[in-house]
Structure formats: C-alpha cells, structure tokens
Design a protein around this motif. Structure first.
Motif, PDB file in Angstrom:
ATOM      1  N   HIS A   1       0.841  -1.203   0.000  1.00  0.00           N
ATOM      2  CA  HIS A   1       0.000   0.000   0.000  1.00  0.00           C
ATOM      3  C   HIS A   1       0.875   1.251   0.000  1.00  0.00           C
ATOM      4  N   MET A   2       0.219   2.398  -0.079  1.00  0.00           N
ATOM      5  CA  MET A   2       0.913   3.676   0.044  1.00  0.00           C
ATOM      6  C   MET A   2       0.994   4.013   1.529  1.00  0.00           C
ATOM      7  N   ILE A   3       2.145   3.781   2.137  1.00  0.00           N
ATOM      8  CA  ILE A   3       2.311   4.089   3.562  1.00  0.00           C
ATOM      9  C   ILE A   3       2.076   5.576   3.791  1.00  0.00           C
ATOM     10  N   LEU A   4       2.648   6.382   2.926  1.00  0.00           N
ATOM     11  CA  LEU A   4       2.429   7.831   2.955  1.00  0.00           C
ATOM     12  C   LEU A   4       1.728   8.211   1.654  1.00  0.00           C
ATOM     13  N   PRO A   5       0.403   8.287   1.652  1.00  0.00           N
ATOM     14  CA  PRO A   5      -0.314   8.546   0.396  1.00  0.00           C
ATOM     15  C   PRO A   5       0.127   9.812  -0.317  1.00  0.00           C
ATOM     16  N   HIS A   6       0.558  10.823   0.451  1.00  0.00           N
ATOM     17  CA  HIS A   6       0.931  12.088  -0.197  1.00  0.00           C
ATOM     18  C   HIS A   6       2.240  11.987  -0.973  1.00  0.00           C
ATOM     19  N   THR A   7       2.975  10.869  -0.812  1.00  0.00           N
ATOM     20  CA  THR A   7       4.193  10.683  -1.613  1.00  0.00           C
ATOM     21  C   THR A   7       3.942   9.872  -2.879  1.00  0.00           C
ATOM     22  N   ARG A   8       2.681   9.438  -3.093  1.00  0.00           N
ATOM     23  CA  ARG A   8       2.175   8.998  -4.401  1.00  0.00           C
ATOM     24  C   ARG A   8       2.655   7.637  -4.891  1.00  0.00           C
ATOM     25  N   SER A   9       3.292   6.841  -4.068  1.00  0.00           N
ATOM     26  CA  SER A   9       3.756   5.538  -4.560  1.00  0.00           C
ATOM     27  C   SER A   9       3.664   4.490  -3.464  1.00  0.00           C
ATOM     28  N   ARG A  10       3.623   3.244  -3.898  1.00  0.00           N
ATOM     29  CA  ARG A  10       3.440   2.120  -2.991  1.00  0.00           C
ATOM     30  C   ARG A  10       4.768   1.625  -2.418  1.00  0.00           C
ATOM     31  N   ASP A  11       4.664   1.055  -1.216  1.00  0.00           N
ATOM     32  CA  ASP A  11       5.766   0.328  -0.615  1.00  0.00           C
ATOM     33  C   ASP A  11       5.202  -0.961  -0.027  1.00  0.00           C
ATOM     34  N   LEU A  12       6.081  -1.833   0.413  1.00  0.00           N
ATOM     35  CA  LEU A  12       5.687  -3.074   1.066  1.00  0.00           C
ATOM     36  C   LEU A  12       6.008  -2.936   2.552  1.00  0.00           C
ATOM     37  N   GLU A  13       4.977  -2.945   3.383  1.00  0.00           N
ATOM     38  CA  GLU A  13       5.173  -2.744   4.817  1.00  0.00           C
ATOM     39  C   GLU A  13       5.193  -4.094   5.529  1.00  0.00           C
ATOM     40  N   VAL A  14       6.188  -4.261   6.395  1.00  0.00           N
ATOM     41  CA  VAL A  14       6.358  -5.480   7.195  1.00  0.00           C
ATOM     42  C   VAL A  14       6.676  -5.063   8.623  1.00  0.00           C
ATOM     43  N   HIS A  15       6.044  -5.721   9.614  1.00  0.00           N
ATOM     44  CA  HIS A  15       6.341  -5.468  11.020  1.00  0.00           C
ATOM     45  C   HIS A  15       6.953  -6.719  11.636  1.00  0.00           C
ATOM     46  N   LEU A  16       7.972  -6.519  12.473  1.00  0.00           N
ATOM     47  CA  LEU A  16       8.624  -7.616  13.194  1.00  0.00           C
ATOM     48  C   LEU A  16       8.536  -7.348  14.690  1.00  0.00           C
ATOM     49  N   ASP A  17       8.246  -8.424  15.483  1.00  0.00           N
ATOM     50  CA  ASP A  17       8.198  -8.236  16.933  1.00  0.00           C
ATOM     51  C   ASP A  17       9.610  -8.270  17.500  1.00  0.00           C
ATOM     52  N   ILE A  18       9.723  -8.276  18.840  1.00  0.00           N
ATOM     53  CA  ILE A  18      11.059  -8.184  19.439  1.00  0.00           C
ATOM     54  C   ILE A  18      11.881  -9.442  19.195  1.00  0.00           C
TER      55      ILE A  18
ATOM     56  N   ARG B   1      15.536  -4.282  22.118  1.00  0.00           N
ATOM     57  CA  ARG B   1      14.509  -3.306  21.795  1.00  0.00           C
ATOM     58  C   ARG B   1      13.180  -3.853  22.278  1.00  0.00           C
ATOM     59  N   THR B   2      12.287  -2.953  22.589  1.00  0.00           N
ATOM     60  CA  THR B   2      10.991  -3.352  23.143  1.00  0.00           C
ATOM     61  C   THR B   2       9.843  -3.030  22.206  1.00  0.00           C
ATOM     62  N   ASP B   3      10.118  -2.314  21.118  1.00  0.00           N
ATOM     63  CA  ASP B   3       9.058  -1.903  20.211  1.00  0.00           C
ATOM     64  C   ASP B   3       9.042  -2.769  18.959  1.00  0.00           C
ATOM     65  N   THR B   4       7.891  -2.736  18.312  1.00  0.00           N
ATOM     66  CA  THR B   4       7.766  -3.381  17.007  1.00  0.00           C
ATOM     67  C   THR B   4       8.648  -2.660  15.997  1.00  0.00           C
ATOM     68  N   LEU B   5       9.301  -3.440  15.167  1.00  0.00           N
ATOM     69  CA  LEU B   5      10.135  -2.859  14.107  1.00  0.00           C
ATOM     70  C   LEU B   5       9.299  -2.753  12.837  1.00  0.00           C
ATOM     71  N   LYS B   6       9.129  -1.523  12.353  1.00  0.00           N
ATOM     72  CA  LYS B   6       8.339  -1.281  11.143  1.00  0.00           C
ATOM     73  C   LYS B   6       9.285  -1.110   9.957  1.00  0.00           C
ATOM     74  N   LEU B   7       9.107  -1.962   8.972  1.00  0.00           N
ATOM     75  CA  LEU B   7       9.941  -1.897   7.767  1.00  0.00           C
ATOM     76  C   LEU B   7       9.122  -1.356   6.599  1.00  0.00           C
ATOM     77  N   ALA B   8       9.707  -0.439   5.859  1.00  0.00           N
ATOM     78  CA  ALA B   8       9.138   0.026   4.594  1.00  0.00           C
ATOM     79  C   ALA B   8      10.054  -0.470   3.488  1.00  0.00           C
ATOM     80  N   ILE B   9       9.618  -1.516   2.802  1.00  0.00           N
ATOM     81  CA  ILE B   9      10.445  -2.152   1.778  1.00  0.00           C
ATOM     82  C   ILE B   9      10.139  -1.513   0.435  1.00  0.00           C
ATOM     83  N   GLN B  10      11.173  -0.944  -0.187  1.00  0.00           N
ATOM     84  CA  GLN B  10      11.007  -0.193  -1.431  1.00  0.00           C
ATOM     85  C   GLN B  10      11.719  -0.902  -2.576  1.00  0.00           C
ATOM     86  N   VAL B  11      10.972  -1.126  -3.654  1.00  0.00           N
ATOM     87  CA  VAL B  11      11.549  -1.681  -4.884  1.00  0.00           C
ATOM     88  C   VAL B  11      11.779  -0.506  -5.828  1.00  0.00           C
TER      89      VAL B  11
END
Length: 731
Positions: free
Chosen positions: A552-569, A656-666
């Motif tokens: 999806h578009m993580i930031l819609p105002h930047t007009r392009s899609r990325d692949l978002e993945v979350h990893l736990d601790i 680390r104690t937080d979820t790691l949010k990845l924005a994977i860009q092709v």
C-alpha cells in the motif's frame, strides 16, 4: 557560405521587431568580413559584439546599447536590462545563407521618400480619380519608406484611411508581386494586427495559395509573422500546398517552413514527418543555427524528432560547440528534453560550455538549460553551481515560471549549492513579491513549495497561503488533478516535518478524495511493475502468508506504494494486512532459506557495473567495516553474515521493546539521477519522512533485484531474507 562552421559563426543580429525600419538585409558579406575581424577579441561573449545598435526598451528612448540576442545587457558590473526581441532573435538563422533572401521578408531600405512626395501621394489619393492598382501598390511602397518620425503622423491622416479602403476594393486585380510588396509595406508602416483591412488581405492570399510559388508562399508567411498577425486560414492552405511539394524543397525552404510552422503552433503531423525526412536529406549541409531553428519549430508544435536525428544533431553541435549561439543551444536542449534522448556526450559538453556563458545569458535561457538537465535527471555540479551563483543578483528578472523551474530543478536533483544561504532566500523573497502573478498561475506557486519541500525548506507563511480555503478553492476550480496532488504532498509533508505549524490545512474530505484518486492511479497496470509484484509475492511466501505483507501507500501524499512489514522483538513477522482473512486456518511457517556458497559468489557478481563511490543513497544497511572488491563489485565483509541470520534471528531477543516497522522499497532507474545512486526529490522526501515516522527503510535496488528476478526462486528468497532481516540492528 555552405560551411556550417562559417555560417554559424556569423552572428550579427537582425533587428526586426523593435525597429524594423532600421534592420539590415538578411545576408551581408561585407558585414560578415567586418565581424570576423572583430571576432578574435569577442569570443568571451555569447554573441560577438556587432556594430549594429538596437534600441533597448521603449521606442522613444534616446539611449542605445549594444544588444546580444538572448543575452543580458550589462552596465559595468551590474545587470540593468534583460532584453529579448521575440521577432529578431528567432530569425537569426536567416542570416546564415544567401538563399534565405528569397523566402523571407527583407527589411532593406532601398529608397527614401521625401515629405513632398508624401504630400503629393496623399493629394492624389484624396482626389480618388479611379487609381490603377499598380499605382496604389506604388503609393504604399513609397509611403513605407518615409522617415520614421513621420510614420505616426501619416497613419493618423484621414487620407491614409482612404488609401486603406481603396486598397481593398479591387484586391483580385493586383498581381501577386504587387500584393507581396504591399504586405511588406504594412510591416514598415507598423500597421497594427487588428487593422480590419488585414483580414481582407489574408482571405485574398489564402485564395491565391495555389497560384504562388513555394518561395513566394514562404515570404508571405514570414511577412505575416513580422506583422504579428494571426492568419490561420492562409497557413492551413499553405500547409496543404506544402504537403504536395515537400519533397522538392531546398534546405533554406525546409528550415524556413519549420520556423513558420513553429510560430503558427498548429500543423498536420503528416507534414512534420515529411519535413523530418527532408532534414535528414540535408543533414550534412545543415549548420548549428539551423539545428536550433528546426528544434524550436518542432518543439512549439508538440512534435518530436526521431532519436536517430537528435543524436546526429547532438554530434554536430559537439563538433561546433564554440560556434553555436546560446539561443540555438537552448532550443536544441528543449527538443532533447521533449524527446527524452539521453545523448550523454552532448549533455556533458553542454555542461562544460554553459557555465562560462551564464553571466551573459538571459534568465529564461538559464532556466531552460537548468530545466533540461533536471528533466533528464542529469546531475552536473559545475552547471548547478554556476546557476546558483548567478541567481541571487538576478532573481528580480524571474517570472513566476522561472522561479518555479529553478527551484524544481534543484529540488528534483536534491542538490544543495554552496551558496544555498543566499540562493534560496533570494527566490523565496521573489515568490513573496510576485504573489499576484502566482495567483494567476497557481501551478507555479505549488511547484515552488513542492521543490522547497524536497530540499527540507518550509516557508510557513507561503505554505499557509497555499493551504488557505481561498487558494484551494481557486486552484482546484481552474486546475486538474496535478494541482490537487501537489496540495496533498505539501500538506502531508508539513504535518510530518513541521510540528510547529498551526495554520490551515486540507479538509479531510479533500484529503480522502485525493487519496482515492492516487490509489486508483497506483492500481493501474502501468504502475504495477512486475519486479515490484514479484517481491511482494515472495515476501508473502518467506514470511508465512499475505497477512504479514501490506502492499500500500504508507504515505499517500508521496504517491507511490511500498511493502510494509512489522517484526516483533523476536523478529517474528506480525500480521498487519487486515484485508486478508485467515479464517482460523493454520498458517505456513516462515521460510529461512539456506544460502549456498555458489549463490554467495553469484550474488557478489551481480551488476558489477555499479560504482558505489557515487552513492548518495541512505537506505538502511549493516555498517561497512571493510570493503572488498570481487569482479568489480564492492561488498562488505559482513554481507554473507547478513544472508545467514535466519536461525539467530528466530532465537535471540533483541535489545529493543518496540515493534520494528519496515518500509520495503523496490526502486527503479527513474528514482535516481542518471548513472548515479542519488535519489531524486520526491523519492528522497518519502524516504526522509518514513524515517521521521519511525520506519526502517529497506531498499531492493534495481541494480540488485532486477537481475535476480531472472534467477531461481530459492536465490530470490535468500536475497529477500538477508535484506529484510539484515535491517535489524544488534548491540
């Protein structure tokens, strides 16, 4: 005069337009010899200094200055006047060959008419004794050679109005030569384009198109241009004639016709294709000024030239770079920009020559050069620095369009000039001074703010104005989707990067509307690249299912899609794709692909042409402790370690104690400057803002991922595994 180099170096400007009566002839061998004697001491100027003096500013001014077409007028060290004659400068190519005399209006002054002759002519006209058409034609020509100071008085004379009326009563009785002579007289007498009799003359010339020769037609069209008169019916008929006779045109006729077509803006595409074949026929004889005229004519009509021809043009200009005028060079760059032909040797040579010329170039010429490089994504630091140094002292000459294009060029190339502390404030101040003009052209205003955002500059007073209800209402009424996208990007960027901003912003309804438009656009097949879809599907396999990957578009105002993945601790994937229903079914176990020694070597050999020294990319990677070089590809000593993290990542908790949010860009080539690893403006902005929101950006660069899409699935999975889990930082 057939020599391209000799013809192109003769740059004595014709002075049609501001003072047509004082213009020299089209071709003057004596003047050329005089020029060549002067030329050795004037090479530093864009156009060599000519003995011809042209009035600058209003016609009534008494001061004269030497003027170089498309060049800055200078008084000492300060710039005082920016002058560009829209009639004489584009027509300079007509001085390159004597053949142009047959197809162009000539401002030669073969006679002088005395006051006594004027009085006698007007008296005879007043008597109205059934004057012959030949005599009326003679009267027009003689009156047109009156001293300049008497022209205004003549046109205000009531008897002159009678002459205008008489000349249209029997138009069909004039010979072709008489009509052409009379039309030239109208130019010298400065008959205004709205004069009613001119419409009658256009209709008569339109009727006679098939009775005139090719050269006569071109001369008539050129004369109408000198009158600044729109004659669409005549041009349409002339184009029909030219379609049938195109293959018989000589070189001067071809170039002159392209010039006329460009000034008229509209032409049948079939004719432009035929003319291109004629340009190819004369390619060896054409000179660099004629190349500029041809490129401008095609550019103005929205017709491109073939890549083959553009490369030939580029090669010819490279060989004659010192002889081409800045005006012709700018016009050629416009066509390279329009056709997207990446003639890198040509751009490299332009980048060497133009910085030296900038002090003597007009601001619009500088803008077009800068815009051409930026549009082609070509970074030339010497050029950009020279432009940036010139702008602060000359910003007041910029139109709204110029300001927008300068800022856009620097923003899209993400280039910070050494004098950024004066460059940007100078242009921002000009935006404030010219807000009335920007209100007429809101697209330029939003381009400015977008470009400034690329460079991390946010003039909050201007942003609040752009996001005001009044401006939004005005701009969205008169503009298309592009303006709404710009408003959306500006508003979204301010929200992330300027927490102190408390001003107006877009209404939620408008944000939702634009988001849906962008989403629909991103779903179109043209925007769904196979390499992106391949990465998405393999990530789903690797992580255990589609619920772990959100496309999806993580930031819609930047007009392009990325692949978002979350990893736990524990670096286990977290289900984030709510649109995928699991239905309580057991989920596949995430894969930890084994990396073989053979694949290690194959990966290291991928795309060895890339040079990491040019990299300005800041995507997350394990720190480089030591560089090795294998088959020309720079690698880190822990690259293989990254590729074999599977077991360790699934067993060891991290600090680390937080979820790691990845924005994977092709990424692809269009995200970068040409031949460099330097991200372009919007993509750099997106990456910066993702980091501000806590995302770790993981890039699958095209020079690595695209070749891998042709390899086995196990190799692709191994690569994705080390890219995703290699983004995790250890203490």
């Amino acid at each position: 005069m057939d020599s391209a180099k000799t013809s192109a170096s003769f740059k004595k400007a014709n002075s049609y337009g501001a003072d047509l009566q004082e213009s020299p002839g089209l071709y003057n061998p004596t003047a050329e010899r005089d020029y060549k004697r002067q030329h050795s001491t004037t090479r530093s100027r864009i156009w060599p200094t000519s003995k011809k003096q042209i009035l600058v500013g209003s016609r009534e001014t008494s001061e004269t200055k030497l003027i170089d077409p498309f060049a800055q007028i200078r008084t000492g060290k300060s710039y005082t006047v920016e002058s560009f004659d829209t009639l004489s400068v584009p027509r300079f190519f007509q001085q390159c060959r004597p053949e142009y005399r047959l197809v162009c209006y000539s401002a030669d002054h073969p006679m002088d008419t005395s006051t006594g002759e004027r009085v006698a002519i007007l008296q005879e006209v007043a008597l109205g004794n059934n004057l012959a058409t030949s005599k009326i034609a003679d009267f027009w020509e003689k009156l047109s050679f009156l001293p300049k100071r008497q022209i205004g008085t003549l046109r205000a004379n009531k008897t002159f109005e009678v002459l205008c009326s008489l000349s249209t009563e029997r138009l069909r009785l004039y010979t072709n030569t008489e009509l052409i002579r009379m039309l030239g007289s109208f130019v010298r007498l400065k008959i205004p384009p709205k004069q009613s009799m001119l419409k009658d003359y256009e209709l008569e010339f339109s009727r006679r198109v098939w009775d005139l020769s090719t050269s006569e037609l071109l001369r008539v069209a050129d004369t109408w241009r000198c009158l600044c008169c729109s004659v669409p019916k005549f041009l349409d008929n002339m184009y029909s004639y030219m379609q049938l006779h195109c293959m018989d045109l000589d070189l001067a006729q071809v170039v002159q016709l392209v010039y006329i077509i460009g000034e008229g803006r509209h032409v049948p595409k079939e004719l432009m294709k035929k003319l291109e074949s004629m340009v190819l026929r004369y390619l060896n004889s054409i000179n660099v000024e004629e190349i500029g005229a041809i490129c401008l004519g095609y550019f103005k009509t929205g017709n491109g030239l073939s890549e083959y021809l553009m490369r030939k043009f580029g090669n010819k200009i490279i060989q004659n770079m010192e002889d081409i005028s800045s005006y012709s060079l700018v016009n050629t760059l416009k066509m390279f920009r329009f056709t997207r032909v990446d003639h890198i040797d040509f751009f490299r040579q332009v980048g060497k020559v133009v910085p030296k010329r900038i002090p003597d170039m007009g601001i619009q010429g500088i803008m077009h050069v800068t815009l051409s490089f930026a549009s082609m994504h070509i970074m030339n630091e010497d050029l950009m620095d020279a432009v940036a140094l010139a702008i602060p002292d000359r910003a007041s000459y910029c139109r709204s369009k110029d300001i927008a294009k300068f800022l856009w060029a620097f923003g899209i190339l993400t280039y910070e000039p050494s004098n950024a502390d004066t460059f940007y404030p100078a242009l921002i101040n000009e935006i404030r001074k010219n807000m009335r003009e920007f209100e007429v052209f809101p697209e330029h205003f939003l381009t400015c703010l977008m470009a400034l955002a690329f460079c991390e500059r946010f003039p909050l007073d201007l942003i609040e104005l752009a996001l005001s209800e009044k401006f939004i209402t005005q701009s969205t009424k008169i503009s298309l989707f592009e303006l709404k996208k710009d408003l959306f990007t500006i508003a979204g960027s301010v929200q992330i990067e300027c927490p102190e901003y408390k001003g107006q912003t877009l209404l939620p309804e408008l944000q939702q509307e634009i988001t849906e438009m962008l989403l629909n656009l991103s779903n179109q097949e043209i925007y769904l690249k196979a390499e992106f879809l391949k990465a998405a599907s393999l990530l789903e396999i690797m992580l255990g299912g589609p619920e772990f990957v959100k496309n999806h578009m993580i930031l819609p105002h930047t007009r392009s899609r990325d692949l978002e993945v979350h990893l736990d601790i524990y670096n286990k994937p977290i289900a984030i794709n709510a649109s995928v229903a699991t239905g309580g079914q057991p989920q596949p176990k995430p894969l930890s692909p084994e990396v073989t020694d053979g694949f290690d070597g194959q990966l290291l050999d991928m795309n060895s042409k890339q040079n990491s020294e040019n990299s300005d990319d800041h995507s997350v990677d394990v720190p480089i402790h030591k560089l090795q070089k294998r088959n020309g590809f720079l690698i880190t000593d822990n690259l293989l370690f990254k590729m074999n993290l599977g077991d360790k990542l699934s067993q060891e908790p991290l600090c680390r104690t937080d979820t790691l949010k990845l924005a994977i860009q092709v990424t692809n080539r269009n995200h970068y400057c040409y031949g460099m690893k330097r991200l372009l403006g919007l993509h750099n902005l997106k990456r910066r803002q993702l980091r501000k929101l806590g995302y770790v950006v993981v890039e699958l660069p095209y020079w690595e991922w695209y070749p891998l899409t042709k390899r086995t699935q196990s190799e692709q999975l191994a690569y994705l595994h080390y890219k995703v889990f290699g983004s995790v930082h250890y203490d």
